[in-house]
Design an enzyme around this catalytic site. Structure first.
Site, short mmCIF file in Angstrom:
data_model
loop_
_atom_site.label_atom_id
_atom_site.label_comp_id
_atom_site.label_asym_id
_atom_site.label_seq_id
_atom_site.Cartn_x
_atom_site.Cartn_y
_atom_site.Cartn_z
N TYR A 45 -2.20 -0.88 -10.04
CA TYR A 45 -1.65 0.39 -10.24
C TYR A 45 -0.15 -0.86 -10.05
O TYR A 45 0.89 0.32 -10.13
CB TYR A 45 -0.90 1.68 -9.62
CG TYR A 45 -1.30 1.60 -7.82
CD1 TYR A 45 -0.55 1.14 -7.55
CD2 TYR A 45 -2.53 1.50 -7.00
CE1 TYR A 45 -0.44 0.59 -6.05
CE2 TYR A 45 -2.28 1.01 -5.45
CZ TYR A 45 -1.54 1.38 -5.25
OH TYR A 45 -1.68 0.56 -3.81
N GLY B 231 -15.09 -7.52 -13.77
CA GLY B 231 -15.42 -7.61 -12.67
C GLY B 231 -16.75 -6.88 -12.35
O GLY B 231 -17.48 -6.00 -12.43
N ALA B 232 -16.86 -7.73 -10.96
CA ALA B 232 -18.69 -7.50 -10.54
C ALA B 232 -18.67 -7.64 -8.59
O ALA B 232 -18.98 -7.62 -7.82
CB ALA B 232 -19.22 -9.18 -10.71
N GLY B 233 -17.51 -7.05 -8.14
CA GLY B 233 -16.88 -6.78 -7.07
C GLY B 233 -17.04 -5.10 -6.76
O GLY B 233 -18.32 -4.44 -7.04
N SER C 25 0.87 -1.54 -0.32
CA SER C 25 0.17 -0.01 -0.59
C SER C 25 0.69 1.45 -0.27
O SER C 25 2.24 1.32 0.46
CB SER C 25 -0.86 0.23 1.14
OG SER C 25 -1.31 1.28 1.40
N SER D 123 -0.52 4.29 0.04
CA SER D 123 -1.43 5.06 1.37
C SER D 123 -0.49 5.60 2.99
O SER D 123 -1.12 6.94 2.61
CB SER D 123 -2.54 4.68 2.23
OG SER D 123 -3.57 4.39 0.89
N ASP E 128 -14.49 6.23 -3.12
CA ASP E 128 -13.38 5.08 -3.88
C ASP E 128 -14.23 6.20 -5.91
O ASP E 128 -14.05 5.87 -7.00
CB ASP E 128 -13.91 3.68 -3.87
CG ASP E 128 -12.84 3.42 -3.55
OD1 ASP E 128 -11.64 3.56 -3.69
OD2 ASP E 128 -12.91 1.92 -3.20
N THR F 4 -8.71 -1.21 2.88
CA THR F 4 -8.44 -1.75 0.90
C THR F 4 -9.45 -3.45 1.33
O THR F 4 -10.24 -3.85 2.15
CB THR F 4 -7.42 -1.89 1.25
OG1 THR F 4 -7.18 -2.16 -0.98
CG2 THR F 4 -5.87 -2.56 1.68
N LYS G 138 -14.07 -3.72 2.23
CA LYS G 138 -14.52 -2.72 2.34
C LYS G 138 -16.52 -3.52 1.91
O LYS G 138 -16.64 -2.33 2.93
CB LYS G 138 -14.71 -2.56 0.67
CG LYS G 138 -13.41 -1.66 0.33
CD LYS G 138 -13.30 -1.14 -0.78
CE LYS G 138 -12.13 -1.01 -1.14
NZ LYS G 138 -11.33 -0.51 -2.93
#
Length: 276
Positions: free
Chosen positions: A219, A130-132, A22, A24, A107, A68, A72
């Protein structure tokens, strides 16, 4: 939501599993230096099963958390109150612990601003891979830049039923297909696949051919496997989303409101960009 006493030190962190990669902590540390805040921001590996006990172990020195994957949806359930984006998506990536916890999804705004940075402020047709939880944020972001139609591509199309319902509530017509279905041209493709995902060439190349601008939430590593085969359209990495969702988190941690612009926010953003 309660504003923070900027004179007092506060503890914050990003939680997830995995978490060692991360960026962050570097982003937040850069912002707090510019803002003159003596705030501590760390990282901690927390699994979905461990989130409730980890939250219950925090004391009053804690101001907030960034969440993350895979936390979530669990953070959504842990929040006592939620902002509109969290309510729409069923996903919380920010918890304000004072008087709550209050849950936010930054987000959505992060995606919108990352696209705007690269000159894309409108799209009529969107394909989401994707479907999350991030796919739900991508669909709300697509609606906010004017999308009328969205196609969800998922390994298990049955998992996308909630996204079809979400699209209906947003005024977006949503269809669902498998990854290997023949693609039609779109203005924008949003990839929400886990970092390191590599689609077979016979799937990736047709998607790249008429996929418009590619926004890849991943990324690291970069370029992603999908970005590496994209055709002539621009490619936007997930670093922009990371940056802009983080500035909204800092607004939440400082003011309790993701829309409350920081003092000298341009300088804060510049320092955060330099930390990426």
């Amino acid at each position: 939501m309660p504003a923070a006493d900027a004179r007092s030190p506060h503890r914050l962190a990003v939680w997830g599993d995995p978490i060692a990669h991360s960026k962050s902590p570097a982003l937040h540390a850069a912002a707090y230096r510019v803002l003159g805040l003596d705030w501590e921001y760390d990282r901690r590996r927390v699994s979905a099963d461990d989130l409730p006990s980890a939250l219950s172990g925090l004391d009053g020195s804690w101001r907030g958390l960034s969440l993350t994957m895979p936390l979530k949806e669990q953070a959504f359930r842990a929040a006592a109150v939620r902002d509109r984006h969290a309510t729409l998506t069923g996903a919380v990536n920010t918890l304000l612990l004072d008087g709550g916890p209050a849950g936010f999804n930054t987000d959505v705004g992060g995606i919108v601003d990352a696209l705007a940075d690269d000159g894309m402020r409108a799209a009529s047709t969107v394909r989401i891979l994707g479907a999350g939880a991030t796919a739900a944020s991508a669909l709300v972001a697509a609606a906010e830049i004017g999308a009328e139609r969205a196609e969800i591509r998922a390994r298990r199309p049955d998992r996308a039923a909630a996204l079809v319902d979400l699209g209906g509530s947003l005024g977006v017509t949503v269809s669902v297909a498998s990854f290997d279905s023949p693609p039609t041209p779109v203005d924008l493709t949003v990839a929400t696949l886990p970092s390191g995902t590599s689609l077979p060439a016979d799937v990736a190349l047709p998607l790249a051919g008429g996929g418009g601008v590619l926004f890849d939430a991943a990324y690291a590593p970069w370029p992603s496997a999908l970005a590496a085969v994209w055709s002539d359209a621009p490619v936007v990495s997930g670093l922009g989303m990371l940056l802009h969702q983080a500035i909204r988190q800092i607004r939440v941690f400082l003011h309790g409101d993701p829309a409350h612009v920081l003092d000298d926010e341009a300088s804060v953003l510049a320092a955060m960009r330099a930390a990426l």
